[in-house]
Design a protein around this motif. Sequence first.
Motif, PDB file in Angstrom:
ATOM      1  N   ILE A 143       0.844  -1.201   0.000  1.00  0.00           N
ATOM      2  CA  ILE A 143       0.000   0.000   0.000  1.00  0.00           C
ATOM      3  C   ILE A 143       0.877   1.249   0.000  1.00  0.00           C
ATOM      4  O   ILE A 143       0.632   2.209  -0.753  1.00  0.00           O
ATOM      5  CB  ILE A 143      -0.958  -0.016   1.207  1.00  0.00           C
ATOM      6  CG1 ILE A 143      -2.006  -1.121   1.033  1.00  0.00           C
ATOM      7  CG2 ILE A 143      -1.637   1.342   1.372  1.00  0.00           C
ATOM      8  CD1 ILE A 143      -2.875  -1.339   2.251  1.00  0.00           C
ATOM      9  N   LYS A 144       1.909   1.261   0.831  1.00  0.00           N
ATOM     10  CA  LYS A 144       2.816   2.418   0.887  1.00  0.00           C
ATOM     11  C   LYS A 144       3.543   2.597  -0.447  1.00  0.00           C
ATOM     12  O   LYS A 144       3.704   3.727  -0.935  1.00  0.00           O
ATOM     13  CB  LYS A 144       3.824   2.228   2.020  1.00  0.00           C
ATOM     14  CG  LYS A 144       3.222   2.323   3.413  1.00  0.00           C
ATOM     15  CD  LYS A 144       4.263   1.996   4.475  1.00  0.00           C
ATOM     16  CE  LYS A 144       3.642   2.001   5.869  1.00  0.00           C
ATOM     17  NZ  LYS A 144       4.629   1.605   6.906  1.00  0.00           N
ATOM     18  N   MET A 145       3.982   1.491  -1.025  1.00  0.00           N
ATOM     19  CA  MET A 145       4.690   1.586  -2.303  1.00  0.00           C
ATOM     20  C   MET A 145       3.745   2.056  -3.406  1.00  0.00           C
ATOM     21  O   MET A 145       4.148   2.806  -4.313  1.00  0.00           O
ATOM     22  CB  MET A 145       5.313   0.235  -2.655  1.00  0.00           C
ATOM     23  CG  MET A 145       6.468  -0.155  -1.744  1.00  0.00           C
ATOM     24  SD  MET A 145       7.175  -1.786  -2.115  1.00  0.00           S
ATOM     25  CE  MET A 145       8.039  -1.437  -3.654  1.00  0.00           C
ATOM     26  N   HIS A 146       2.478   1.625  -3.343  1.00  0.00           N
ATOM     27  CA  HIS A 146       1.505   2.068  -4.343  1.00  0.00           C
ATOM     28  C   HIS A 146       1.285   3.573  -4.246  1.00  0.00           C
ATOM     29  O   HIS A 146       1.171   4.271  -5.276  1.00  0.00           O
ATOM     30  CB  HIS A 146       0.185   1.338  -4.153  1.00  0.00           C
ATOM     31  CG  HIS A 146      -0.903   1.828  -5.068  1.00  0.00           C
ATOM     32  ND1 HIS A 146      -0.810   1.721  -6.440  1.00  0.00           N
ATOM     33  CD2 HIS A 146      -2.084   2.461  -4.814  1.00  0.00           C
ATOM     34  CE1 HIS A 146      -1.887   2.256  -7.000  1.00  0.00           C
ATOM     35  NE2 HIS A 146      -2.674   2.710  -6.031  1.00  0.00           N
ATOM     36  N   HIS A 147       1.234   4.111  -3.028  1.00  0.00           N
ATOM     37  CA  HIS A 147       1.077   5.559  -2.860  1.00  0.00           C
ATOM     38  C   HIS A 147       2.265   6.309  -3.443  1.00  0.00           C
ATOM     39  O   HIS A 147       2.115   7.423  -3.963  1.00  0.00           O
ATOM     40  CB  HIS A 147       0.919   5.898  -1.378  1.00  0.00           C
ATOM     41  CG  HIS A 147      -0.479   5.700  -0.865  1.00  0.00           C
ATOM     42  ND1 HIS A 147      -1.540   6.507  -1.245  1.00  0.00           N
ATOM     43  CD2 HIS A 147      -0.996   4.792  -0.016  1.00  0.00           C
ATOM     44  CE1 HIS A 147      -2.638   6.100  -0.643  1.00  0.00           C
ATOM     45  NE2 HIS A 147      -2.339   5.050   0.111  1.00  0.00           N
ATOM     46  N   ILE A 148       3.459   5.699  -3.360  1.00  0.00           N
ATOM     47  CA  ILE A 148       4.652   6.347  -3.903  1.00  0.00           C
ATOM     48  C   ILE A 148       4.579   6.438  -5.425  1.00  0.00           C
ATOM     49  O   ILE A 148       4.974   7.443  -6.031  1.00  0.00           O
ATOM     50  CB  ILE A 148       5.920   5.578  -3.462  1.00  0.00           C
ATOM     51  CG1 ILE A 148       6.103   5.703  -1.945  1.00  0.00           C
ATOM     52  CG2 ILE A 148       7.163   6.105  -4.187  1.00  0.00           C
ATOM     53  CD1 ILE A 148       7.187   4.793  -1.378  1.00  0.00           C
TER      54      ILE A 148
END
Length: 359
Positions: free
Chosen positions: A346-351
């Motif tokens: 999820i964090k990587m997708h936001h990036i």
Amino acid sequence: MWGNNTFPHALLITGAEGTGGLPLALALAQYIFCEQKSEFDSCGKCPGCSKVARLEHADLHLSFPSISHRPGVKPMSKQHMQEFREFVKQTPYGTTFEWLQFIGAENKQGNITADECREIIETLYLRSYEGGKKVLLMWRPEYLGKEGNILLKLIEEPPQDTIMIFVAEQRENILATIRSRTQEVRLVPIPATDIADALTARTATDPSIAAQVAQIAMGSYTEALRLIRHSENDLFPEVRQMFNILFTNNGAGVSKFVEDWSKAGREQQKDLLHYIIQLLEHAIKARYAPNAPIALQAAEAEFVRKLAGTKLSFEGMNDMTKVLGDTIYYIERNAHSKTQLHAMLIKMHHIVLGVKMPI
């Protein structure tokens, strides 16, 4: 140094775990005792070479961390000599932790004791058994503690024809009084290509997997062997699929990826994340040094170039690396891996949100 007659009487070899300090020290000892040495190597066939290879040369004295199995008996290397020979034969790049487990230390702390230091002094002041040089090889002098001060006079003024070779991994934990009396040689990380070649030749690892593992191992052959033990599948297709999921906003793909990898062992999960970090580092290099060669297999190199060609910023790649590192940290500490992997994606997708990536 040997050819120039400048070989020191006290040599300190320092290098991170897996960079080959002990194998190098043993190779030096074999060269010293070789009866038919060439300019750059021992012959490997003479009686001197054969005895050192078996760790049975009468003038090669070994010292290493040891434990006591009986109350009242102080630990000494000589009590574990046969076990040490077998350990080095099986795992010449083995770690101190592996060695202590090999001798059944469990939670005991290995030591090189004051009694052993005194015995070393007595032994080295005796005449050599075979009329030549005497060599002390001490593996992990960090385990000496303050008792190492007992050896200072010996290191400063050794008996004639005596050479001491110390092999350490954490030089800052060696007594400064010992460091100052030795000549230090620092080992660098082993090149990834050399690690890959060794894995292919010695462990019959598939070349593509060997190349992946060599990149993840960060210059440590020990780490590479550990990764091979835990690496059952080629990681690259999994990583390519993961980035496709992130860049195509595929929520169902995220859930399936997490579900699949949550069933893997923690070591396999960590291997995967370390591998992703390595690819991100290569992507950064590819962006800012586009003409530099990429030390990866063709498919991986193509992927890295595509990743470098996206609009993902340097800060974004750096943030991804931090997220991956944090996830490794929590998995190592037994956090719920499924939750950690889901949060990571999820964090990587936001990036990467809003960045199109044709992979």
